[in-house]
Design an enzyme around this catalytic site. Structure first.
Site, PDB file in Angstrom:
ATOM      1  CD  GLU A 430      -3.997 -11.215   7.845  1.00  0.00           C
ATOM      2  OE1 GLU A 430      -2.868 -10.756   8.115  1.00  0.00           O
ATOM      3  OE2 GLU A 430      -4.157 -12.244   7.152  1.00  0.00           O
ATOM      4  CG  HIS A 498      -5.753 -23.080   9.973  1.00  0.00           C
ATOM      5  ND1 HIS A 498      -4.599 -23.775  10.232  1.00  0.00           N
ATOM      6  CD2 HIS A 498      -5.475 -22.228   8.964  1.00  0.00           C
ATOM      7  CE1 HIS A 498      -3.659 -23.379   9.385  1.00  0.00           C
ATOM      8  NE2 HIS A 498      -4.155 -22.448   8.616  1.00  0.00           N
TER       9      HIS A 498
END
Ligand code: TPP
Length: 692
Positions: A430, A498
């Site tokens: 990321e 999530h």
């Protein structure tokens, strides 16, 4: 490669393609500035942060002389001032910035050693960061942009340009270094890693940063990375290695790493007394001072002793004159320090598509209401597709967004349509995704990185934070408008990985706009505005709403764009104001059945529509804020504080918040349902507030 370098290193007379007089002058200038700071400006407290470049200077200046591409860019770190001088930055800007005066790199906002230099007629210096390692991935992004312009867009004028990143031996242990090495080598980017190995990261020896202490040796078997390694204090060797490494990247359009050993002749910073070094170490370092070596190398081969002395005097005079000019600069007016967090109509010199004359196509906030209702996934995809079709600068990348079409299917089919240079899968990093987006934006592209789930933005936290502050800390010289798409929130179940929302974290980072659409129509409008705008945007895609029946709306048209900071009043009433966004809008609507309520869908949290909320509270005298994020320091706290401050006398009941408790999202649907505000609990809370 190392062998090639050794061969060249045998050339030990001055290479006549190099302007050695200029090199000598700039080394003297850098020394004069360092000495002036060390002897006068720091003791007099006119400069507060000083990092001597003595020992690193000559090789950096040799590097600067090789940055001849019109779109070359270098990103340095706090010891990189010699490079800046070699790019022809006015030394008064360098000193004035170190003194925190008006003008210069940042108008006194950032430390003077952290610099930037937008240059339209030669090599630029990308905005540096104070965080070690943060320079790497944005530089990879610049290299990627050079490749994109040259290869994908066929722009001849970009075919020899490169990106160069400077870092110390300590920085090679950072996440950013590895993220950038992986990105550059897997995607064959024209990028040079220039590592200045002075043997220490403040006091920690380089053997603690990489086994054996030599990153070049350790990367010798890394695929797709050419390695150059040698002595940065030897004029001949450094010049040859720098020339060979830069030429390699320019010619082959592939990454290389050049490690030069250099002595750090002073402490890490002015305050560092170097007690951790033995006398013998200090003596050996001084024996490697490149300045006397440069003199021996150039006198008499290139210049006479008189010319060398004259060069030194000229540099000292230039430093004195720069100091006088810098001291003549005022301190910026403090009231200007709140400017340039966001674009305010005053154009940045570099970064994003706007400085090169981009004019957004005409848009309307009136939706076309015909056509079938489509879900949020299709709405977002269609908007991306249209904007990509009309704007060749838009580039998308992330994990699994290529052939798979993204784990949420938002980019399904887009790679087939636009090719794998405009939509591509990245390495699982990321920091690499966001940092590269920053560099691509600095180079004028419109990067649209996808973060697979909100929680996984965390490895990119530093890049996100630094991206948001670029405009402010460079005093509007640079900006990096990127659009980060990020799904999050609960779905059929929850879990700590999530399902978090935590949008408020981005609101708290200066420079980010934050969109939290609740339905397909708003998603289209806010995404289009983001892609055509001039600020970085976090575009939050709620997992539960991506295919939710309530969130389906007709496609509002290719020209539909919504302003940020303009809430939607989804229902009107007189007894209570309900402020919400994202997945909670639908639940609030259901819960408000049978009550007379104003329901305000904020749609964006930065900026947010205070006026709409205050006007409604003035009418209803009661307010409930409903959000999915945690209560403590959630965005509801901000809204309640503003209402308490601005509308206290309007209230007939305390401002109330209904949120998740302060826990991670639980997995089992029964536990999740208990934790996330439900329609029933919202309705109950409305009734309680009305009875107050
Ligand atoms: C992410 C981060 N961690 C720690 C620091 C504090 N710090 C500043 S410089 C430095 C050492 C860096 O050494 P190196 O990369 O070898 O560069 P050098 O100073 O030797 O030129 C440290 C630990 C920082 N600025 N950023």
């Amino acid at each position: 490669m190392a062998q090639l370098a050794l061969k060249n290193h045998e050339r030990n007379s001055p290479d006549h393609r190099i302007d050695w007089r200029r090199v000598a002058y700039l080394v003297h200038l850098s020394r004069a500035l360092d000495e002036m700071e060390e002897k006068r400006l720091v003791p007099e407290k006119k400069v507060l942060y000083q990092f001597s470049a003595r020992g690193h200077d000559m090789a950096q200046i040799l590097l600067g002389t090789q940055l001849t591409g019109l779109h070359d860019a270098a990103c340095g770190y706090y010891r990189s001032r010699p490079l800046l001088l070699s790019l022809d930055v006015d030394p008064a800007d360098a000193l004035g910035s170190a003194m925190g005066r008006a003008g210069g790199y940042s108008d006194g906002r950032d430390i003077g050693v952290v610099f930037n230099y937008p240059n339209r007629s030669g090599a630029s210096a990308l905005p540096m960061c104070g965080g070690v390692g943060a320079q790497y991935t944005p530089t990879a992004g610049w290299a990627q942009a050079m490749k994109y312009y040259a290869t994908t867009l066929g722009r001849e004028e970009y075919t020899r340009d490169i990106a160069v990143v400077l870092g110390g031996d300590g920085s090679v242990a950072s996440n950013g270094f590895w993220a950038a090495v992986t990105a550059a080598t897997t995607q064959a980017l024209p990028m040079l890693f220039y590592i200045e190995d002075n043997g220490f990261g403040i006091s920690v020896p380089s053997t603690a940063q990489t086994p054996g202490g030599n990153i070049a040796a350790n990367l010798a078997s890394w695929r797709n990375l050419a390695i150059f390694d040698g002595d940065g204090s030897s004029p001949a060797e450094a010049a040859n290695l720098v020339h060979d490494a830069v030429s390699f990247v320019r010619r082959e359009r592939k990454p290389a790493l050049l490690r030069l050993t250099v002595p750090r002749l002073e402490g890490h910073s002015f305050q560092d007394t170097q007690t951790y070094k033995s006398e013998e170490t200090v003596r050996r370092e001084w024996a490697r001072d490149p300045l006397p070596r440069l003199k021996d190398f150039l006198v008499p081969a290139v210049m006479t002793m008189e010319e060398w002395d004259a060069c030194e005097s000229e540099a000292r005079e230039a430093a004195e004159s720069a100091c006088a000019r810098a001291e003549g600069r005022p301190v910026a007016d403090p009231s200007t320090v709140t400017r340039h967090v966001f674009f305010d109509g005053d154009m940045q010199a570099m970064g994003g598509q706007h400085p090169s004359g981009y004019v957004p196509p005409a848009a309307t906030d009136e939706p076309e209401m015909s056509g079938p209702r489509i879900n949020m996934v299709t709405a977002i995809r269609r908007t991306l597709e249209h904007e990509m079709a009309i704007n060749e600068r838009v580039v998308m990348f992330g994990e699994d967004i290529g052939p798979k079409g993204g784990v949420h299917a938002v980019t399904l089919g887009l790679q087939e349509k636009f090719g794998n240079e405009r939509i591509f899968d990245t390495s699982l990093s990321e920091e690499g995704i966001i940092g590269r987006a920053v560099g691509m934006a600095l180079a004028g592209l419109v990067p649209v990185p996808e973060i697979q789930f909100r929680k996984y933005a965390e490895p990119a936290t530093e890049q996100l934070n630094d991206c948001g502050t670029i405009r402010w800390r460079t005093n509007n010289r640079f900006a990096a408008p990127i659009v980060v798409r990020m799904p999050g929130g609960f779905f059929k179940c929850g879990d700590p990985w999530h399902s978090q929302t935590n949008e408020v974290a981005f609101v708290h980072q200066p420079g980010w706009k934050v969109a939290v659409p609740s339905n397909a129509e708003d998603a289209v409008g806010l995404l289009r505005t983001s892609l055509r705008g001039n600020d970085p945007v976090i575009f939050f895609e709620h997992r539960a709403m991506l295919d939710h029946a309530w969130a389906r709306r007709p496609y509002p048209g290719d020209d539909f764009a919504l302003p940020f900071g303009k809430a939607r009043l989804t229902r009107t009433g007189s007894d209570i104001t309900i402020v919400t966004w994202g997945a909670m809008v639908h639940r609030c609507e259901e819960a408000a059945e049978g009550f007379s309520a104003d329901i305000i869908d904020l749609r964006t949290l930065m900026p947010w529509d205070r006026e709409a909320v205050l006007a409604s509270v003035a009418k209803t005298h009661r307010c409930l804020i409903v959000h999915e994020d945690l209560e403590a320091a959630g965005f509801g706290a901000e809204i309640s504080a503003v209402i308490a401050d601005k509308a206290f006398t309007d209230l007939d009941a305390p401002v109330s918040r209904l949120t998740m408790p302060d826990i991670p999202s639980p997995h089992n649907p029964i536990l999740l349902d208990w934790a996330v505000p439900s329609t029933e609990r919202i309705a109950k809370r409305i009734a309680e507030i009305l009875e107050f």
